[in-house]
Design a protein around this motif. Structure first.
Motif, PDB file in Angstrom:
ATOM      1  N   HIS A  90      38.788  55.336  41.674  1.00  0.00           N
ATOM      2  CA  HIS A  90      38.744  54.150  42.528  1.00  0.00           C
ATOM      3  C   HIS A  90      39.470  54.429  43.844  1.00  0.00           C
ATOM      4  O   HIS A  90      39.026  53.999  44.904  1.00  0.00           O
ATOM      5  CB  HIS A  90      39.371  52.943  41.827  1.00  0.00           C
ATOM      6  N   TYR A 132      30.043  47.835  45.455  1.00  0.00           N
ATOM      7  CA  TYR A 132      31.097  48.412  44.621  1.00  0.00           C
ATOM      8  C   TYR A 132      32.352  47.543  44.639  1.00  0.00           C
ATOM      9  O   TYR A 132      32.892  47.187  43.586  1.00  0.00           O
ATOM     10  CB  TYR A 132      31.439  49.836  45.084  1.00  0.00           C
ATOM     11  N   GLY A 135      31.917  44.102  42.977  1.00  0.00           N
ATOM     12  CA  GLY A 135      31.979  44.270  41.525  1.00  0.00           C
ATOM     13  C   GLY A 135      33.400  44.525  41.054  1.00  0.00           C
ATOM     14  O   GLY A 135      33.847  43.983  40.026  1.00  0.00           O
ATOM     15  N   TYR A 136      34.134  45.333  41.806  1.00  0.00           N
ATOM     16  CA  TYR A 136      35.518  45.634  41.459  1.00  0.00           C
ATOM     17  C   TYR A 136      36.373  44.367  41.500  1.00  0.00           C
ATOM     18  O   TYR A 136      37.193  44.137  40.606  1.00  0.00           O
ATOM     19  CB  TYR A 136      36.078  46.691  42.414  1.00  0.00           C
ATOM     20  N   LEU A 138      35.341  41.234  41.125  1.00  0.00           N
ATOM     21  CA  LEU A 138      34.959  40.360  40.009  1.00  0.00           C
ATOM     22  C   LEU A 138      35.535  40.865  38.690  1.00  0.00           C
ATOM     23  O   LEU A 138      36.062  40.081  37.892  1.00  0.00           O
ATOM     24  CB  LEU A 138      33.438  40.236  39.928  1.00  0.00           C
ATOM     25  N   LEU A 139      35.459  42.166  38.466  1.00  0.00           N
ATOM     26  CA  LEU A 139      36.011  42.741  37.236  1.00  0.00           C
ATOM     27  C   LEU A 139      37.533  42.602  37.196  1.00  0.00           C
ATOM     28  O   LEU A 139      38.104  42.226  36.171  1.00  0.00           O
ATOM     29  CB  LEU A 139      35.601  44.211  37.121  1.00  0.00           C
ATOM     30  N   SER A 140      38.194  42.861  38.325  1.00  0.00           N
ATOM     31  CA  SER A 140      39.654  42.723  38.383  1.00  0.00           C
ATOM     32  C   SER A 140      40.075  41.277  38.156  1.00  0.00           C
ATOM     33  O   SER A 140      41.069  41.012  37.476  1.00  0.00           O
ATOM     34  CB  SER A 140      40.188  43.197  39.730  1.00  0.00           C
ATOM     35  N   ALA A 142      38.423  39.024  36.417  1.00  0.00           N
ATOM     36  CA  ALA A 142      38.206  38.715  35.003  1.00  0.00           C
ATOM     37  C   ALA A 142      39.318  39.290  34.132  1.00  0.00           C
ATOM     38  O   ALA A 142      39.722  38.687  33.141  1.00  0.00           O
ATOM     39  CB  ALA A 142      36.856  39.247  34.555  1.00  0.00           C
ATOM     40  N   ARG A 143      39.842  40.440  34.517  1.00  0.00           N
ATOM     41  CA  ARG A 143      40.928  41.066  33.748  1.00  0.00           C
ATOM     42  C   ARG A 143      42.243  40.307  33.879  1.00  0.00           C
ATOM     43  O   ARG A 143      43.148  40.522  33.086  1.00  0.00           O
ATOM     44  CB  ARG A 143      41.127  42.504  34.188  1.00  0.00           C
ATOM     45  N   ARG A 177      47.393  44.500  38.392  1.00  0.00           N
ATOM     46  CA  ARG A 177      45.990  44.076  38.533  1.00  0.00           C
ATOM     47  C   ARG A 177      45.829  43.106  39.693  1.00  0.00           C
ATOM     48  O   ARG A 177      44.846  43.161  40.432  1.00  0.00           O
ATOM     49  CB  ARG A 177      45.504  43.444  37.234  1.00  0.00           C
ATOM     50  N   LEU A 181      43.486  43.567  42.859  1.00  0.00           N
ATOM     51  CA  LEU A 181      42.515  42.529  43.192  1.00  0.00           C
ATOM     52  C   LEU A 181      42.636  42.132  44.661  1.00  0.00           C
ATOM     53  O   LEU A 181      41.629  42.044  45.375  1.00  0.00           O
ATOM     54  CB  LEU A 181      42.721  41.302  42.302  1.00  0.00           C
TER      55      LEU A 181
END
Length: 194
Positions: A90, A132, A135-136, A138-140, A142-143, A177, A181
């Motif tokens: 990343h 990219y 998406g990163y 959104l994933l971060s 959610a985590r 995180r 984010l």
């Protein structure tokens, strides 16, 4: 990257605050976390510098190639570190995106910087980077959602100690995180202004 003044200063503030927090995270007892925090601090401060509105400061012509060189070196370092940890991949994408933006700003006409106009970059690459980092983000995000422990227990302490052990604030995974984010959000904002 140098668009309207107010959003530009908000981006500078977000990136600088994230970089400062990452510097504090370098006090961790875990070596890998210290290394990751150092790379993230570098990215946060680098993004803050590149996002300064031109109404406040217009970089000299040599600044963009200098940014590209510095972030290119950071990309090579992250690529070397990616041999042992996939998290560094990343960092490779992030530093490569910074090189791309610096090169795009270096070759764009000077008036495009002041008006937030489109730099003469490759739109396909800008779009791919936007996908990219979106998406990163959104994933971060959610985590960051809380996870309840099994059978009413407390969540584990993570990788820094035994379950239930006290974790120092510089070792808290949710804070790391949140830091990642916010830098991802900053990168999306910078790419959108290209």
């Amino acid at each position: 990257m140098h668009g309207p003044t107010s959003p530009g200063w908000l981006l500078v503030t977000l990136c600088a605050a994230t970089g400062a927090y990452c510097l504090l995270r370098m006090r961790s007892r875990v070596e890998e976390q210290r290394r990751a925090a150092g790379g993230e601090a570098f990215m946060g401060f680098g993004m803050a510098v590149m996002a300064v509105p031109t109404a406040a400061f217009t970089p000299p012509s040599w600044a963009w190639p200098a940014y590209a060189t510095v972030f290119g070196a950071a990309a090579l370092r992250a690529l070397w570190a990616a041999r042992t940890s996939t998290h560094h991949l990343h960092h490779v994408v992030g530093t490569a995106a910074m090189v791309y933006m610096a090169v795009a700003m270096a070759v764009s006409p000077p008036h495009a910087h002041a008006h937030g106009g489109a730099a003469s970059g490759v739109p396909l690459l800008t779009g791919a980077l936007l996908l990219y980092f979106t998406g990163y983000v959104l994933l971060s995000g959610a985590r960051l959602l809380p996870v309840t422990g099994a059978a009413g227990g407390t969540p584990s302490a993570g990788t820094t100690g035994a379950p239930g052990a006290a974790v120092g604030w510089s070792d808290r995974p949710e804070l790391a995180r949140a830091c990642r984010l916010s830098m991802g959000i900053g990168m999306v904002a910078m790419l959108l202004s290209m």
